[in-house]
Design an enzyme around this catalytic site. Structure first.
Site, mmCIF file in Angstrom:
data_model
loop_
_atom_site.group_PDB
_atom_site.id
_atom_site.type_symbol
_atom_site.label_atom_id
_atom_site.label_comp_id
_atom_site.label_asym_id
_atom_site.label_seq_id
_atom_site.Cartn_x
_atom_site.Cartn_y
_atom_site.Cartn_z
ATOM 1 N N ARG A 1 -1.131 8.518 -47.214
ATOM 2 C CA ARG A 1 -1.063 9.788 -47.936
ATOM 3 C C ARG A 1 -2.399 10.172 -48.547
ATOM 4 O O ARG A 1 -2.790 11.318 -48.510
ATOM 5 C CB ARG A 1 -0.021 9.699 -49.059
ATOM 6 C CG ARG A 1 1.380 9.579 -48.582
ATOM 7 C CD ARG A 1 2.290 9.319 -49.749
ATOM 8 N NE ARG A 1 2.057 7.956 -50.224
ATOM 9 C CZ ARG A 1 2.996 7.054 -50.410
ATOM 10 N NH1 ARG A 1 4.242 7.357 -50.212
ATOM 11 N NH2 ARG A 1 2.702 5.845 -50.827
ATOM 12 N N HIS B 1 8.703 9.540 -44.025
ATOM 13 C CA HIS B 1 8.920 8.480 -43.034
ATOM 14 C C HIS B 1 9.408 9.074 -41.713
ATOM 15 O O HIS B 1 8.929 8.701 -40.635
ATOM 16 C CB HIS B 1 9.965 7.474 -43.530
ATOM 17 C CG HIS B 1 9.560 6.699 -44.740
ATOM 18 N ND1 HIS B 1 10.367 6.587 -45.839
ATOM 19 C CD2 HIS B 1 8.429 5.997 -45.012
ATOM 20 C CE1 HIS B 1 9.761 5.837 -46.746
ATOM 21 N NE2 HIS B 1 8.576 5.478 -46.272
ATOM 22 N N LYS C 1 8.101 -5.941 -54.281
ATOM 23 C CA LYS C 1 8.812 -4.698 -54.572
ATOM 24 C C LYS C 1 10.257 -4.987 -54.936
ATOM 25 O O LYS C 1 10.930 -5.783 -54.281
ATOM 26 C CB LYS C 1 8.783 -3.766 -53.351
ATOM 27 C CG LYS C 1 7.432 -3.147 -53.087
ATOM 28 C CD LYS C 1 7.558 -2.096 -51.988
ATOM 29 C CE LYS C 1 6.219 -1.421 -51.753
ATOM 30 N NZ LYS C 1 6.327 -0.370 -50.723
ATOM 31 N N SER D 1 8.703 6.844 -52.490
ATOM 32 C CA SER D 1 10.091 6.412 -52.718
ATOM 33 C C SER D 1 10.353 6.143 -54.196
ATOM 34 O O SER D 1 11.410 6.479 -54.717
ATOM 35 C CB SER D 1 10.396 5.163 -51.885
ATOM 36 O OG SER D 1 10.336 5.458 -50.516
#
Length: 158
Positions: free
Chosen positions: A90, A17, A41, A128
């Site tokens: 990614r 990040h 989430k 994460s």
């Protein structure tokens, strides 16, 4: 280009990040790090904790603002007159998901453009959720997150 939003849950913020922020802070006059709601989430850290983390991590940038939002990112953008959303990607799986979100956002607000920033190869596998899992097993994540984030993770998970 003037203003951009970099939205995310940042639970926790990672070096990936930070890398994206460093790169976009050089491109835009103002970057808003938007700690956005994502009901799908489960978050480890509260919205305020994540805001505090991101504020601390971005204090060296004079053109970076940290804010929170519980609604649609495009509504925040409209309210703040921001037309660019930046997303870090990614891998191909990330791109597929992010592309769909970009198309949805464009449908909700045709003035919005989404820019995709590929992850620096050093952070290609950084997630994460994986970081939280490693810490929960007592593993070392010092090369993935800043020291104070690792300490906060250990407080919550161990």
């Amino acid at each position: 280009m003037k203003k951009a939003i970099y939205p995310g849950t940042f639970d926790p913020p990672t070096y990936g990040h930070i890398n994206v922020i460093e790169r976009i802070a050089c491109i835009f006059e103002t970057v808003t790090i938007l700690i956005a709601a994502n009901p799908s989430k489960n978050r480890l850290f509260s919205k305020q904790e994540r805001h505090d983390f991101m504020s601390r991590l971005t204090e060296r940038f004079s053109n970076v603002i940290v804010d929170t939002w519980d609604g649609l990112v495009v509504d925040y953008a409209r309210q703040k007159d921001i037309r660019v959303i930046v997303r870090g990607v990614r891998a191909l799986g990330d791109f597929n998901h992010e592309f769909e979100l970009a198309m949805l956002n464009k449908g909700l607000n045709p003035e919005i453009e989404t820019l995709f920033i590929p992850t620096d190869p050093r952070y290609f596998v950084l997630r994460s959720s994986t970081i939280k899992e490693i810490v929960s097993f007592g593993g070392d994540v010092s090369n993935l997150v800043p020291d104070f984030i690792e300490q906060e993770l250990r407080k919550k998970l161990l």
